[in-house]
Design an enzyme around this catalytic site. Structure first.
Site, mmCIF file in Angstrom:
data_model
loop_
_atom_site.group_PDB
_atom_site.id
_atom_site.type_symbol
_atom_site.label_atom_id
_atom_site.label_comp_id
_atom_site.label_asym_id
_atom_site.label_seq_id
_atom_site.Cartn_x
_atom_site.Cartn_y
_atom_site.Cartn_z
ATOM 1 C CG ASP A 110 -4.515 -0.729 2.928
ATOM 2 O OD1 ASP A 110 -4.978 -0.515 1.979
ATOM 3 O OD2 ASP A 110 -3.771 -0.476 3.757
ATOM 4 C CG ASP A 155 -1.803 2.634 6.698
ATOM 5 O OD1 ASP A 155 -1.460 2.245 5.590
ATOM 6 O OD2 ASP A 155 -1.443 3.191 6.748
ATOM 7 C CG ASP A 213 -1.536 1.314 2.019
ATOM 8 O OD1 ASP A 213 -2.392 1.803 0.752
ATOM 9 O OD2 ASP A 213 -1.488 2.237 2.985
HETATM 10 P P1 ADP Z 1 -4.333 4.594 0.105
HETATM 11 O O1 ADP Z 1 -4.374 3.454 -0.324
HETATM 12 O O2 ADP Z 1 -3.011 5.153 -0.753
HETATM 13 O O3 ADP Z 1 -3.197 3.916 1.533
HETATM 14 P P2 ADP Z 1 -6.656 5.225 0.689
HETATM 15 O O4 ADP Z 1 -7.182 4.139 -0.408
HETATM 16 O O5 ADP Z 1 -6.369 5.315 1.543
HETATM 17 O O6 ADP Z 1 -5.087 5.665 0.046
HETATM 18 O O7 ADP Z 1 -7.263 6.550 -0.130
HETATM 19 C C1 ADP Z 1 -6.916 7.016 -0.937
HETATM 20 C C2 ADP Z 1 -7.759 8.681 -1.282
HETATM 21 O O8 ADP Z 1 -8.928 7.903 -0.944
HETATM 22 C C3 ADP Z 1 -7.109 9.641 -0.907
HETATM 23 O O9 ADP Z 1 -6.073 9.671 -1.703
HETATM 24 C C4 ADP Z 1 -7.726 10.271 -0.857
HETATM 25 O O10 ADP Z 1 -7.513 11.332 -2.038
HETATM 26 C C5 ADP Z 1 -8.894 10.056 -0.792
HETATM 27 N N1 ADP Z 1 -9.479 9.935 0.749
HETATM 28 C C6 ADP Z 1 -9.935 8.480 1.739
HETATM 29 N N2 ADP Z 1 -10.013 8.690 2.955
HETATM 30 C C7 ADP Z 1 -10.224 10.449 2.570
HETATM 31 C C8 ADP Z 1 -9.648 10.437 4.208
HETATM 32 N N3 ADP Z 1 -10.510 10.964 5.017
HETATM 33 N N4 ADP Z 1 -10.172 12.471 3.610
HETATM 34 C C9 ADP Z 1 -9.573 12.722 2.172
HETATM 35 N N5 ADP Z 1 -9.369 12.140 1.661
HETATM 36 C C10 ADP Z 1 -9.826 10.202 1.805
HETATM 37 MG MG MG Z 2 -3.133 3.208 4.036
#
Ligand code: ADP
Ligand code: MG
Length: 693
Positions: free
Chosen positions: A581, A577, A342
């Site tokens: 995920d 994390d 991730d």
């Molecule tokens: P990653 O897979 O890189 O850990 P996430 O899947 O958690 O990222 O999030 C993907 C996208 O969704 C982020 O880049 C953001 O644009 C949006 N996002 C998710 N959760 C939030 C939040 N709490 N506030 C703002 N944007 C969010």
């Molecule tokens: Mg993450």
């Protein structure tokens, strides 16, 4: 509060209070070991008397005591098991020893008891050391803390009773009782227990501190920011407790096989005794041969082949900050041949900062507006809602946008949410309270803030299918930020895109090295699975040395990507994390979560946890698992060679009982010690080196 207390004071002359003693179970602290030692001493006292021709009344009772010391415990446990209709190999050993004594082979029987008790003690030692290592990780948070009352007084309370907002005083040399932020004072804090950093970190007002870390020579006043049950340490404790309550399937399997085997062995023993007898052999000779058969055919070494190496590896990994939840997982870790990572919070530090605040429209304060009081520029709340002119940079529009976004993000556990809240706090903004909070993992959050419907999230998802001018402007601003390697999030107020925030996160320092190690270990290049936009993801992936990037994934799409690889015959290790995920962690062959940045759900779903978020421990633990598996195979080969060799010898020729005992117990102890090798520090270092290649 007298300020002198907060000034740096000299280190306490007494040993630091609350310092966790390095506890390691001593061999003789184990009852098993004490009984084994007693049996050995009695045996060693009796043997010379017997050999020098002393009368039997002199050495006989000593032997009897040796039998009792070494045999009562397994006999008792075996009889209890028998009542529950299970047959214990340990009981068979005691029976064999008594049988040997019955046919006059008192010394051989005693030798069997002594060596048998010794191998039992070794096994207990391995288990105790494993427990030590895990407990060492957990025994960190102190039981009490000094809470400061509003009237300036001080009271000692249980750390479990501390709540968010309390102020605690941490004296020099004390362990910090809660996760929180330094209010005032300056000191250096040894955070090795939580972050693994070997050097103490300087702390002053505004810095974050963790429960269980050790304060240095200064005094600190700390505002509690997480309830005790929520602290990084507490979450890990809860997880380990849960894990230790479940029994590993491998162990259940071994026990089941052991049952069948033991029953078969008893039947075979009876046959070995009865058949020659029926054919006219002497009773004593047949009995002796049958006893010897039962001893050498016992699966003690087989039983001891599997668990000690895996348990030792678990203990060693635990000492180095990787909690592996069961022996099965330790076995599986070494089988992985593909890795999916991730991005946010895993490859990156998970402490992103807001770098850009771009209002697109002017957002009026709601009826219940709390003024976003920044010195000199109080929010006016006079602008008409929906004004299309871009807001004033650095002015009230930026602050208003940030305050609304932070209000909505406040309940979220996502690293981006923390970044937004921190940015608002840094600007001294009051966070308006939110209600009706909802969060969509991988997409964003929504809530009612100040009477307005605020949504914060990924531009591509929030604005999907929208063609209006405001959406187009927001997308353009987001694309601009993403080109700069930022993660962009859109803030929508009452359905209108009101602004875009740019957020930057740093790659973890060991990310590139870890990617290289995992590539070498598994023979395939890791893939990056992220919910973030493709541009920011590609830039970061390039820095980390990852070519295969899948961006814009929802949580279930991450899981689907993992399943697709598994269908293609890969065994995928997923490292993640977040809540987003969790499905992928569950779908993986082996799921590993980041312990510090990780959400509760990820910690629960994962098979193993990297407690201090050190990426480099992941390839090391994979290598360690492989070492454990090699030892298991080695042990099984040794054990079966000994068993089959000795059985054949006994059946085809005449195997003297003492030789049978020595061969059997010798192989058992050998196998047991072989497994314990993985407890050593050098085993971890070797695994690390192998992981680094
Ligand atoms: P990653 O897979 O890189 O850990 P996430 O899947 O958690 O990222 O999030 C993907 C996208 O969704 C982020 O880049 C953001 O644009 C949006 N996002 C998710 N959760 C939030 C939040 N709490 N506030 C703002 N944007 C969010
Ligand atoms: Mg993450």
């Amino acid at each position: 509060m007298p300020s002198t207390l907060l000034e740096r004071s000299a280190p306490a002359a007494t040993p630091p209070r609350g310092a966790a003693p390095r506890r390691r179970t001593r061999v003789l602290a184990l009852p098993e070991a004490r009984w084994a030692a007693a049996a050995a001493l009695l045996f060693l006292a009796a043997l010379p008397l017997q050999l020098t021709g002393a009368p039997a009344w002199a050495w006989g009772p000593l032997y009897a005591l040796a039998y009792a010391a070494g045999g009562w415990e397994p006999a008792w446990a075996g009889l209890k098991a028998l009542r529950e209709r299970t047959l214990d190999v340990d009981l068979l050993m005691v029976v064999a020893a008594l049988g040997a004594a019955a046919v006059g082979q008192v010394t051989d029987g005693a030798l069997l008891i002594v060596v048998f008790a010794t191998s039992g003690a070794l096994e207990a030692l391995a288990t105790a050391r494993t427990a030590d290592s895990v407990r060492g990780l957990l025994d960190l948070a102190p039981a009490t803390a000094s809470r400061l009352r509003d009237d300036g007084g001080e009271e000692t309370v249980a750390t479990a009773d501390l709540v968010v907002g309390d102020t605690v005083l941490v004296r020099p040399g004390e362990r910090i009782g809660a996760d929180g932020r330094v209010l005032d004072g300056a000191s250096e804090v040894d955070q090795a227990t939580v972050t693994g950093e070997p050097l103490p970190v300087a702390k002053e007002a505004g810095d974050e501190v963790f429960a269980g870390t050790l304060n240095g020579t200064g005094a600190l006043r700390v505002t509690v920011e997480r309830d005790a049950s929520d602290s990084v340490i507490a979450r890990i404790v809860a997880m380990v407790e849960e894990a230790s309550a479940t029994k590993a399937p491998t162990q259940l399997f071994v026990e089941k096989v052991e049952q069948r085997y033991s029953l078969g062995m008893v039947a075979a023993t009876l046959a070995v005794f009865a058949v020659p007898l029926a054919l006219g052999a002497a009773v004593t000779g047949s009995l002796l041969r049958a006893m010897t058969f039962m001893i050498v055919a016992s699966p003690c070494a087989v039983v001891l082949a599997t668990m000690p190496p895996l348990l030792s590896a678990i203990a060693n990994a635990g000492r180095h900050g990787v909690l592996v939840k069961s022996a099965v997982v330790m076995e599986r870790l070494g089988q992985v041949d593909a890795v999916a990572l991730d991005k946010t919070g895993t490859l990156t530090e998970g402490t992103p900062r807001v770098t850009d605040v771009r209002p697109l429209t002017r957002v009026a304060a709601g009826a219940a507006a709390t003024g976003t009081a920044v010195a000199g520029t109080p929010a006016t709340g006079t602008a008409a809602p929906g004004t299309t002119a871009a807001g004033t940079p650095g002015g009230p529009d930026e602050d208003r946008l940030l305050a609304l976004a932070a209000g909505a993000e406040h309940p979220s556990e996502h690293p981006l949410a923390r970044a937004v809240v921190d940015a608002a706090r840094t600007r001294g903004l009051d966070l308006p309270a939110a209600c009706d909070f909802t969060s969509a993992p991988g997409t964003g959050v929504a809530a009612v803030v100040d009477g307005r419907r605020v949504a914060v999230g990924a531009p591509a998802r929030l604005l999907r299918g929208r063609t209006d001018a405001a959406a187009a402007r927001a997308l353009a601003a987001a694309a601009d930020l993403e080109d700069g390697g930022r993660t962009a999030v859109v803030v929508e107020v009452d359905g209108v895109p009101a602004g875009v925030l740019g957020i930057a996160d740093r790659l973890r320092p060991d990310a590139a090295a870890t990617v290289a190690s995992l590539t070498a270990l598994t023979g395939s290049a890791p893939v990056l699975l992220t919910g973030d936009n493709a541009r920011a993801a590609a830039r970061l992936a390039a820095e980390a040395g990852i070519a295969d990037v899948r961006a814009g994934l929802l949580p279930q799409e991450k899981a689907a990507a993992v399943r697709e690889q598994e269908r293609a015959g890969r065994r995928v290790l997923v490292l993640g994390d977040g809540v987003n995920d969790a499905p992928a962690l569950a779908a993986a062959h082996t799921g590993v979560a980041m312990g510090r940045a990780g959400s509760d759900l990820a910690l629960e779903t994962a098979d193993a946890v990297v407690v201090r978020d050190e990426l480099a421990t992941v390839p090391a633990v994979v290598a360690l698992s492989r070492a454990a598996r090699r030892l298991v195979v080695q042990n099984l080969v040794v054990a079966s060679l000994f068993i089959s060799g000795l059985v054949v010898w006994d059946l085809a020729g005449t195997l003297p009982l003492p030789l049978g005992v020595l061969g059997h117990e010798g192989s058992t102890v050998l196998v047991g010690l072989n497994g314990l090798r993985l407890l050593r520090e050098s085993a971890w270092e070797r695994a690390r080196a192998e992981g680094r290649r």
